[in-house]
Design a protein around this motif. Structure first.
Motif, PDB file in Angstrom:
ATOM      1  N   VAL A 126       0.843  -1.109   0.135  1.00  0.00           N
ATOM      2  CA  VAL A 126      -0.058   0.055  -0.074  1.00  0.00           C
ATOM      3  C   VAL A 126       0.954   1.219  -0.044  1.00  0.00           C
ATOM      4  O   VAL A 126       0.449   2.019  -0.578  1.00  0.00           O
ATOM      5  N   VAL A 127       1.967   1.309   0.844  1.00  0.00           N
ATOM      6  CA  VAL A 127       2.743   2.244   0.972  1.00  0.00           C
ATOM      7  C   VAL A 127       3.459   2.550  -0.702  1.00  0.00           C
ATOM      8  O   VAL A 127       3.565   3.785  -1.019  1.00  0.00           O
ATOM      9  N   PHE A 128       4.013   1.432  -1.061  1.00  0.00           N
ATOM     10  CA  PHE A 128       4.520   1.599  -2.596  1.00  0.00           C
ATOM     11  C   PHE A 128       3.786   2.269  -3.285  1.00  0.00           C
ATOM     12  O   PHE A 128       4.182   3.146  -4.337  1.00  0.00           O
ATOM     13  N   ALA A 129       2.294   2.016  -3.319  1.00  0.00           N
ATOM     14  CA  ALA A 129       1.483   2.185  -4.254  1.00  0.00           C
ATOM     15  C   ALA A 129       0.974   3.579  -3.981  1.00  0.00           C
ATOM     16  O   ALA A 129       1.032   4.377  -4.951  1.00  0.00           O
ATOM     17  N   ARG A 130       1.157   4.099  -2.870  1.00  0.00           N
ATOM     18  CA  ARG A 130       0.908   5.467  -2.598  1.00  0.00           C
ATOM     19  C   ARG A 130       1.948   6.436  -3.121  1.00  0.00           C
ATOM     20  O   ARG A 130       1.728   7.581  -3.663  1.00  0.00           O
ATOM     21  N   TRP A 131       3.299   6.068  -2.829  1.00  0.00           N
ATOM     22  CA  TRP A 131       4.539   6.911  -3.500  1.00  0.00           C
ATOM     23  C   TRP A 131       4.304   6.984  -5.072  1.00  0.00           C
ATOM     24  O   TRP A 131       4.640   7.894  -5.732  1.00  0.00           O
ATOM     25  N   GLN A 132       4.136   5.812  -5.608  1.00  0.00           N
ATOM     26  CA  GLN A 132       3.986   5.698  -7.297  1.00  0.00           C
ATOM     27  C   GLN A 132       2.919   6.735  -7.596  1.00  0.00           C
ATOM     28  O   GLN A 132       3.097   7.516  -8.470  1.00  0.00           O
ATOM     29  N   GLU A 133       1.716   6.648  -6.707  1.00  0.00           N
ATOM     30  CA  GLU A 133       0.725   7.719  -7.234  1.00  0.00           C
ATOM     31  C   GLU A 133       1.042   8.930  -7.050  1.00  0.00           C
ATOM     32  O   GLU A 133       0.918   9.745  -8.204  1.00  0.00           O
ATOM     33  N   ALA A 134       1.672   9.476  -6.144  1.00  0.00           N
ATOM     34  CA  ALA A 134       2.324  10.954  -6.036  1.00  0.00           C
ATOM     35  C   ALA A 134       3.165  11.106  -7.188  1.00  0.00           C
ATOM     36  O   ALA A 134       2.936  12.428  -7.678  1.00  0.00           O
ATOM     37  N   LEU A 135       4.136  10.376  -7.425  1.00  0.00           N
ATOM     38  CA  LEU A 135       5.130  10.603  -8.603  1.00  0.00           C
ATOM     39  C   LEU A 135       4.424  10.605  -9.855  1.00  0.00           C
ATOM     40  O   LEU A 135       4.545  11.508 -10.749  1.00  0.00           O
TER      41      LEU A 135
END
Length: 201
Positions: A126-135
């Motif tokens: 979930v954390v990785f997905a959040r970072w990817q979404e922000a970028l």
């Protein structure tokens, strides 16, 4: 904001996040968290009735939020290439400051099996997905097609995390510096390409 001295719960979460970076989930024991945080032993199950798994899960969420905040702040800049450069530079600074002992707490959880708490791997995802979404949002805001933006965001996170692991193993920032230089050139090319060209790449 720094936690209050009396706030043992917050101190334990901060300590668990810091310890995850060096020791991973398996090595982040309750005893180690207590020693690092100075929190009283009796506070463990008062604040974390789910025990060590709950504490680590909250530490993952805290670390994820912290880095997501840095990405979000960088993404507000008008220079997306500079924002990604800053992201790489922050990781380099952390590695060098810790003498290459401290990596990413999210990776530390993601790479372990965690049979007793399988939800921890999902939390890391979930954390990785959040970072990817922000970028991805930042890249599409600066002209990339949505699909390309998402692919590049995923590639950036994968490059950072893989390079951090290599840097710790090699006791050198070289891998992160190489990844940062290649991503820098890739983004300059991608963001300067016409939309139809970027879409085909």
């Amino acid at each position: 904001m720094s936690p209050r001295k009396s706030d043992s719960r917050e101190r334990m979460v901060l300590s668990a996040a810091a310890l995850l970076r060096e020791y991973g989930a398996t090595g982040t024991s309750i005893d180690r968290v207590l020693a690092h945080s100075g929190a009283p032993r009796g506070s463990v199950y008062h604040h974390f009735p789910g025990g060590r798994a709950q504490l680590i899960d909250e530490a993952v969420a805290f670390a994820g939020d912290l880095i997501a905040g840095l990405i979000d702040a960088a993404a507000q800049a008008d220079d997306p290439v500079g924002a990604v450069d800053t992201f790489f530079a922050l990781w380099r600074e952390q590695l060098v400051a810790s003498d290459f002992r401290a990596g990413c707490p999210i990776v530390a959880v993601a790479v372990e099996t965690n049979d007793e708490a399988p939800h921890l791997s999902r939390s890391a995802g979930v954390v990785f997905a959040r970072w990817q979404e922000a970028l991805a949002v930042m890249l599409t805001r600066h002209g990339l097609p949505e699909e390309r933006g998402r692919r590049l965001a995923s590639f950036i996170i994968a490059s950072v995390e893989g390079a951090v692991v290599m840097c710790r193993a090699e006791q050198s920032p070289a891998a992160l510096e190489s990844a940062a230089a290649e991503i820098h050139d890739l983004l300059i090319h991608a963001l300067r390409s016409p939309p139809d060209t970027a879409l085909r790449q």
